[in-house]
Design a protein around this motif. Structure first.
Motif, PDB file in Angstrom:
ATOM      1  N   HIS A 153     -36.282  -9.710  53.900  1.00 53.52           N
ATOM      2  CA  HIS A 153     -35.199  -8.812  54.033  1.00 53.52           C
ATOM      3  C   HIS A 153     -35.864  -7.120  53.502  1.00 53.52           C
ATOM      4  O   HIS A 153     -37.275  -7.150  52.917  1.00 53.52           O
ATOM      5  CB  HIS A 153     -34.670  -8.634  52.361  1.00 53.52           C
ATOM      6  N   ASN A 154     -35.685  -6.504  55.057  1.00 48.26           N
ATOM      7  CA  ASN A 154     -35.698  -4.864  54.450  1.00 48.26           C
ATOM      8  C   ASN A 154     -34.882  -3.936  54.299  1.00 48.26           C
ATOM      9  O   ASN A 154     -33.976  -4.564  54.233  1.00 48.26           O
ATOM     10  CB  ASN A 154     -36.896  -4.462  55.875  1.00 48.26           C
ATOM     11  N   PRO A 155     -34.606  -2.509  54.533  1.00 50.41           N
ATOM     12  CA  PRO A 155     -33.962  -1.888  53.825  1.00 50.41           C
ATOM     13  C   PRO A 155     -32.798  -1.757  55.122  1.00 50.41           C
ATOM     14  O   PRO A 155     -33.380  -1.990  56.418  1.00 50.41           O
ATOM     15  CB  PRO A 155     -34.541  -0.146  53.380  1.00 50.41           C
ATOM     16  N   ALA A 156     -31.733  -1.238  54.820  1.00 48.02           N
ATOM     17  CA  ALA A 156     -30.511  -1.180  56.224  1.00 48.02           C
ATOM     18  C   ALA A 156     -31.296  -0.317  57.469  1.00 48.02           C
ATOM     19  O   ALA A 156     -32.080   0.775  57.217  1.00 48.02           O
ATOM     20  CB  ALA A 156     -29.540  -0.562  56.203  1.00 48.02           C
ATOM     21  N   LEU A 157     -31.491  -0.850  58.466  1.00 49.21           N
ATOM     22  CA  LEU A 157     -31.838  -0.478  59.687  1.00 49.21           C
ATOM     23  C   LEU A 157     -31.879   0.980  59.919  1.00 49.21           C
ATOM     24  O   LEU A 157     -32.956   1.750  60.230  1.00 49.21           O
ATOM     25  CB  LEU A 157     -31.172  -0.968  60.776  1.00 49.21           C
ATOM     26  N   GLU A 158     -30.558   1.971  58.955  1.00 49.83           N
ATOM     27  CA  GLU A 158     -31.019   3.523  60.064  1.00 49.83           C
ATOM     28  C   GLU A 158     -31.813   4.460  57.908  1.00 49.83           C
ATOM     29  O   GLU A 158     -32.130   4.931  58.725  1.00 49.83           O
ATOM     30  CB  GLU A 158     -29.394   3.372  58.999  1.00 49.83           C
ATOM     31  N   SER A 159     -32.093   3.304  57.159  1.00 50.63           N
ATOM     32  CA  SER A 159     -33.124   3.889  56.677  1.00 50.63           C
ATOM     33  C   SER A 159     -34.458   3.510  56.124  1.00 50.63           C
ATOM     34  O   SER A 159     -35.021   3.378  55.252  1.00 50.63           O
ATOM     35  CB  SER A 159     -32.447   3.867  55.199  1.00 50.63           C
ATOM     36  N   THR A 185     -37.976 -20.244  61.475  1.00 56.92           N
ATOM     37  CA  THR A 185     -36.502 -20.462  61.804  1.00 56.92           C
ATOM     38  C   THR A 185     -36.121 -19.259  62.280  1.00 56.92           C
ATOM     39  O   THR A 185     -35.226 -18.860  62.245  1.00 56.92           O
ATOM     40  CB  THR A 185     -36.220 -21.122  61.113  1.00 56.92           C
ATOM     41  N   ARG A 186     -36.776 -18.112  61.401  1.00 61.42           N
ATOM     42  CA  ARG A 186     -35.862 -16.597  61.603  1.00 61.42           C
ATOM     43  C   ARG A 186     -35.947 -16.294  62.875  1.00 61.42           C
ATOM     44  O   ARG A 186     -35.681 -15.086  62.782  1.00 61.42           O
ATOM     45  CB  ARG A 186     -36.340 -15.571  59.979  1.00 61.42           C
ATOM     46  N   ALA A 187     -37.112 -16.573  63.467  1.00 61.73           N
ATOM     47  CA  ALA A 187     -37.176 -16.489  65.244  1.00 61.73           C
ATOM     48  C   ALA A 187     -36.470 -16.348  65.427  1.00 61.73           C
ATOM     49  O   ALA A 187     -36.152 -16.366  66.824  1.00 61.73           O
ATOM     50  CB  ALA A 187     -38.840 -16.717  65.566  1.00 61.73           C
ATOM     51  N   HIS A 188     -35.185 -17.933  65.158  1.00 61.37           N
ATOM     52  CA  HIS A 188     -34.405 -17.979  65.940  1.00 61.37           C
ATOM     53  C   HIS A 188     -32.895 -17.293  65.607  1.00 61.37           C
ATOM     54  O   HIS A 188     -31.795 -17.384  66.434  1.00 61.37           O
ATOM     55  CB  HIS A 188     -34.044 -19.578  66.344  1.00 61.37           C
ATOM     56  N   GLN A 189     -32.865 -17.286  64.278  1.00 59.75           N
ATOM     57  CA  GLN A 189     -31.604 -17.229  63.013  1.00 59.75           C
ATOM     58  C   GLN A 189     -32.009 -15.951  62.527  1.00 59.75           C
ATOM     59  O   GLN A 189     -32.875 -15.818  62.016  1.00 59.75           O
ATOM     60  CB  GLN A 189     -30.530 -17.707  63.194  1.00 59.75           C
ATOM     61  N   SER A 190     -31.169 -15.186  62.484  1.00 56.10           N
ATOM     62  CA  SER A 190     -31.267 -14.004  61.355  1.00 56.10           C
ATOM     63  C   SER A 190     -30.172 -13.539  60.243  1.00 56.10           C
ATOM     64  O   SER A 190     -28.771 -14.093  60.215  1.00 56.10           O
ATOM     65  CB  SER A 190     -31.219 -12.875  61.886  1.00 56.10           C
ATOM     66  N   GLU A 191     -30.154 -12.637  58.874  1.00 50.91           N
ATOM     67  CA  GLU A 191     -29.336 -12.831  58.434  1.00 50.91           C
ATOM     68  C   GLU A 191     -29.638 -11.197  58.563  1.00 50.91           C
ATOM     69  O   GLU A 191     -30.488 -10.252  59.197  1.00 50.91           O
ATOM     70  CB  GLU A 191     -29.548 -12.816  56.735  1.00 50.91           C
ATOM     71  N   PRO A 192     -27.832 -10.430  57.692  1.00 47.80           N
ATOM     72  CA  PRO A 192     -28.464  -9.089  57.979  1.00 47.80           C
ATOM     73  C   PRO A 192     -29.543  -8.076  57.278  1.00 47.80           C
ATOM     74  O   PRO A 192     -30.134  -8.403  56.227  1.00 47.80           O
ATOM     75  CB  PRO A 192     -27.563  -8.287  57.322  1.00 47.80           C
ATOM     76  N   ASP A 193     -30.119  -6.876  58.056  1.00 47.44           N
ATOM     77  CA  ASP A 193     -31.029  -6.780  57.288  1.00 47.44           C
ATOM     78  C   ASP A 193     -32.422  -7.167  57.247  1.00 47.44           C
ATOM     79  O   ASP A 193     -33.682  -7.015  56.208  1.00 47.44           O
ATOM     80  CB  ASP A 193     -30.971  -6.289  56.246  1.00 47.44           C
ATOM     81  N   THR A 194     -32.867  -8.043  58.456  1.00 46.07           N
ATOM     82  CA  THR A 194     -34.434  -8.545  58.645  1.00 46.07           C
ATOM     83  C   THR A 194     -35.199  -8.269  59.739  1.00 46.07           C
ATOM     84  O   THR A 194     -35.733  -9.239  59.760  1.00 46.07           O
ATOM     85  CB  THR A 194     -34.636 -10.649  58.415  1.00 46.07           C
ATOM     86  N   GLU A 195     -34.823  -7.155  60.850  1.00 43.16           N
ATOM     87  CA  GLU A 195     -35.245  -6.760  61.680  1.00 43.16           C
ATOM     88  C   GLU A 195     -37.159  -6.931  61.770  1.00 43.16           C
ATOM     89  O   GLU A 195     -37.168  -7.960  62.771  1.00 43.16           O
ATOM     90  CB  GLU A 195     -34.596  -5.350  61.667  1.00 43.16           C
ATOM     91  N   ALA A 196     -37.793  -6.093  60.560  1.00 39.56           N
ATOM     92  CA  ALA A 196     -39.111  -6.113  60.990  1.00 39.56           C
ATOM     93  C   ALA A 196     -40.012  -7.506  60.781  1.00 39.56           C
ATOM     94  O   ALA A 196     -40.759  -8.267  61.440  1.00 39.56           O
ATOM     95  CB  ALA A 196     -39.571  -5.397  59.994  1.00 39.56           C
TER      96      ALA A 196
END
Length: 257
Positions: free
Chosen positions: A101-107, A148-159
């Motif tokens: 998890h990372n901060p929301a994309l905007e921040s 497995t997150r290379a294939h599916q995501s939760e919010p705020d995990t971009e990095a």
């Protein structure tokens, strides 16, 4: 986790470098390989815990302090392995920024993005770059620990997701560039309970957490270690450029809310 008493090896002459091996999946992989007779070099940025892990695993474990995102440290560590053991047969790139998890994309700070990609993606590239000549000399193999997150995501995990998706792609690129002498594969774990044994006993997972998996349970470090060990073995000699998902079937489960 494999306990020290189970990690008495019969040395097979092969040397493996396992990054991020002071705890969790990396430590489990190191312990499993030692049980199969490997000499294992553990690396981590946690000197105290890494040194303690190597001491616990016994004579066929050796610890080196290394930040995989620092090319000078990678170069020095590989030189130390060759100076100490004279060869390198396997590389397991497990070190990573583990919190998805990372901060929301905007921040999202650029520094957070850059550090995550530096450790999770640039690190395996640097290790492959500096280990390749020595792996090639012995027909060695590389295993990258993706997710497995290379294939599916939760919010705020971009990095994290970008780094693991990139690592899957890097795996098949390396397989083509380094073959046929060096095989390169990836293992993508799902939910693995990689906590210390004492924490697992004190705070066991719930029955519902296990039952949601098609296999009926959450994964263990041994599940991942067994797959890594097979990919490093001669039994996997016809396998390269592939991703192996170890997730109890969760990425194949159709879920509707």
């Amino acid at each position: 986790m494999i306990e020290a008493a189970d990690a008495e090896p019969g040395h097979n002459g092969r040397v493996a470098l396992v990054t991020g091996a002071a705890r969790g999946i990396g430590l489990g992989i190191a312990a499993w390989l030692i049980c199969e007779g490997w000499q294992v070099v553990l690396t981590d940025i946690d000197r105290k815990r890494g040194s303690r892990a190597a001491k616990t695993l016994g004579d066929h474990a050796w610890f080196i302090l290394m930040d995989v995102a620092d090319e000078a440290q990678v170069r020095a560590a590989v030189s130390e392995v060759l100076g100490q053991f004279g060869r390198l047969d396997a590389l397991v790139c497990n070190a990573g920024v583990s919190d998805p998890h990372n901060p929301a994309l905007e921040s999202l700070p650029l520094s957070t993005w850059n550090r995550t990609l530096a450790v999770n993606l640039t690190g395996p590239m640097l290790l492959a770059k500096h280990c390749a000549p020595y792996l090639r000399a012995h027909g060695g193999a590389i295993v990258n620990l993706a997710s497995t997150r290379a294939h599916q995501s939760e919010p705020d995990t971009e990095a994290y997701v970008a780094s693991k998706g990139g690592l899957v792609a890097l795996t098949h690129a390396l397989a083509i560039s380094l073959g046929p002498e060096i095989r390169v594969n990836a293992v993508s774990p799902g939910w693995i309970d990689a906590r210390d044994p004492s924490q697992r006993r004190a705070e066991p997972l719930s029955a519902d957490e296990h039952a949601q998996h098609p296999t009926g349970r959450v994964g263990t470090v041994e599940d991942v270690a067994a797959m890594v060990a097979w990919l490093l073995s001669c039994q996997a000699g016809f396998v390269t450029g592939q991703e192996f998902v170890v997730d109890g079937g969760m990425t194949r489960k159709m879920i509707y809310r």
